[in-house]
Design a protein around this motif. Sequence first.
Motif, PDB file in Angstrom:
ATOM      1  N   PHE A   5     -10.056  48.715   3.499  1.00  0.00           N
ATOM      2  CA  PHE A   5      -9.058  49.445   2.721  1.00  0.00           C
ATOM      3  C   PHE A   5      -9.600  50.823   2.380  1.00  0.00           C
ATOM      4  N   ARG A   6      -8.824  51.861   2.719  1.00  0.00           N
ATOM      5  CA  ARG A   6      -9.172  53.222   2.329  1.00  0.00           C
ATOM      6  C   ARG A   6      -7.905  53.934   1.884  1.00  0.00           C
ATOM      7  N   SER A   7      -8.050  54.796   0.908  1.00  0.00           N
ATOM      8  CA  SER A   7      -6.911  55.538   0.378  1.00  0.00           C
ATOM      9  C   SER A   7      -7.347  56.940   0.023  1.00  0.00           C
ATOM     10  N   ARG A   8      -6.418  57.894   0.158  1.00  0.00           N
ATOM     11  CA  ARG A   8      -6.682  59.287  -0.204  1.00  0.00           C
ATOM     12  C   ARG A   8      -5.575  59.782  -1.110  1.00  0.00           C
ATOM     13  N   LYS A   9      -5.950  60.549  -2.100  1.00  0.00           N
ATOM     14  CA  LYS A   9      -4.993  61.211  -2.982  1.00  0.00           C
ATOM     15  C   LYS A   9      -5.265  62.704  -2.896  1.00  0.00           C
ATOM     16  N   LYS A  10      -4.229  63.480  -2.571  1.00  0.00           N
ATOM     17  CA  LYS A  10      -4.381  64.927  -2.435  1.00  0.00           C
ATOM     18  C   LYS A  10      -3.795  65.638  -3.646  1.00  0.00           C
ATOM     19  N   ASN A  17     -11.165  60.339  -2.366  1.00  0.00           N
ATOM     20  CA  ASN A  17     -11.249  59.232  -1.428  1.00  0.00           C
ATOM     21  C   ASN A  17     -11.594  57.948  -2.175  1.00  0.00           C
ATOM     22  N   PHE A  18     -10.860  56.867  -1.873  1.00  0.00           N
ATOM     23  CA  PHE A  18     -11.055  55.574  -2.509  1.00  0.00           C
ATOM     24  C   PHE A  18     -11.265  54.496  -1.456  1.00  0.00           C
ATOM     25  N   THR A  19     -12.078  53.477  -1.783  1.00  0.00           N
ATOM     26  CA  THR A  19     -12.251  52.292  -0.949  1.00  0.00           C
ATOM     27  C   THR A  19     -11.837  51.079  -1.769  1.00  0.00           C
ATOM     28  N   GLU A  20     -12.069  49.885  -1.239  1.00  0.00           N
ATOM     29  CA  GLU A  20     -11.697  48.683  -1.979  1.00  0.00           C
ATOM     30  C   GLU A  20     -12.511  48.521  -3.260  1.00  0.00           C
ATOM     31  N   TYR A  23     -13.413  54.444  -6.519  1.00  0.00           N
ATOM     32  CA  TYR A  23     -13.693  55.830  -6.137  1.00  0.00           C
ATOM     33  C   TYR A  23     -14.882  55.905  -5.180  1.00  0.00           C
TER      34      TYR A  23
END
Length: 60
Positions: A5-10, A17-20, A23
Amino acid sequence: MGLVFRSRKKFGPLILNFTENGYSSWSLKIGRWSWNSRTRAHRVDLPGPMSWKQDKSRSR
Protein backbone atom coordinates in the motif's frame (compact mmCIF):
# COMPACT_ATOMS: atom_id res chain seq x y z
CA MET A 1 5.36 -11.17 -3.64
CA GLY A 2 2.71 -9.40 -1.57
CA LEU A 3 0.73 -6.27 -2.19
CA VAL A 4 2.17 -2.97 -0.99
CA PHE A 5 0.00 0.00 0.00
CA ARG A 6 1.33 3.42 -1.00
CA SER A 7 -0.41 6.77 -1.08
CA ARG A 8 0.55 10.33 -2.04
CA LYS A 9 -1.03 13.61 -1.05
CA LYS A 10 -0.13 16.69 -3.10
CA PHE A 11 -0.21 20.25 -1.78
CA GLY A 12 1.15 22.31 -4.67
CA PRO A 13 4.87 21.47 -5.09
CA LEU A 14 4.93 19.54 -1.76
CA ILE A 15 4.17 15.80 -1.90
CA LEU A 16 3.65 13.68 1.23
CA ASN A 17 4.30 9.93 0.81
CA PHE A 18 2.55 7.32 2.98
CA THR A 19 2.89 3.52 3.32
CA GLU A 20 0.85 0.99 5.28
CA ASN A 21 2.84 2.03 8.40
CA GLY A 22 1.93 5.71 8.02
CA TYR A 23 4.05 8.69 6.99
CA SER A 24 7.10 7.73 4.90
CA SER A 25 8.74 10.84 3.41
CA TRP A 26 8.11 14.15 1.71
CA SER A 27 9.14 15.37 -1.72
CA LEU A 28 9.41 18.74 -3.39
CA LYS A 29 8.70 18.95 -7.14
CA ILE A 30 9.20 22.14 -9.13
CA GLY A 31 8.89 21.75 -12.87
CA ARG A 32 11.06 18.82 -14.00
CA TRP A 33 13.24 18.89 -10.84
CA SER A 34 12.38 17.00 -7.63
CA TRP A 35 13.99 16.17 -4.28
CA ASN A 36 13.05 13.41 -1.79
CA SER A 37 13.63 13.72 1.97
CA ARG A 38 14.22 10.01 2.60
CA THR A 39 16.73 9.30 -0.20
CA ARG A 40 18.06 12.89 -0.31
CA ALA A 41 18.30 12.48 -4.07
CA HIS A 42 17.84 15.12 -6.75
CA ARG A 43 15.99 13.96 -9.87
CA VAL A 44 15.38 15.69 -13.20
CA ASP A 45 12.79 14.37 -15.66
CA LEU A 46 14.22 14.06 -19.17
CA PRO A 47 12.24 13.81 -22.41
CA GLY A 48 10.65 10.39 -22.92
CA PRO A 49 10.69 7.71 -20.21
CA MET A 50 14.12 8.67 -18.82
CA SER A 51 15.25 10.70 -15.83
CA TRP A 52 18.57 11.73 -14.27
CA LYS A 53 19.24 11.12 -10.56
CA GLN A 54 22.02 12.37 -8.28
CA ASP A 55 22.27 10.54 -4.95
CA LYS A 56 23.61 12.27 -1.89
CA SER A 57 26.09 10.16 0.07
CA ARG A 58 24.71 8.93 3.42
CA SER A 59 28.11 7.94 4.82
CA ARG A 60 29.67 10.54 7.12
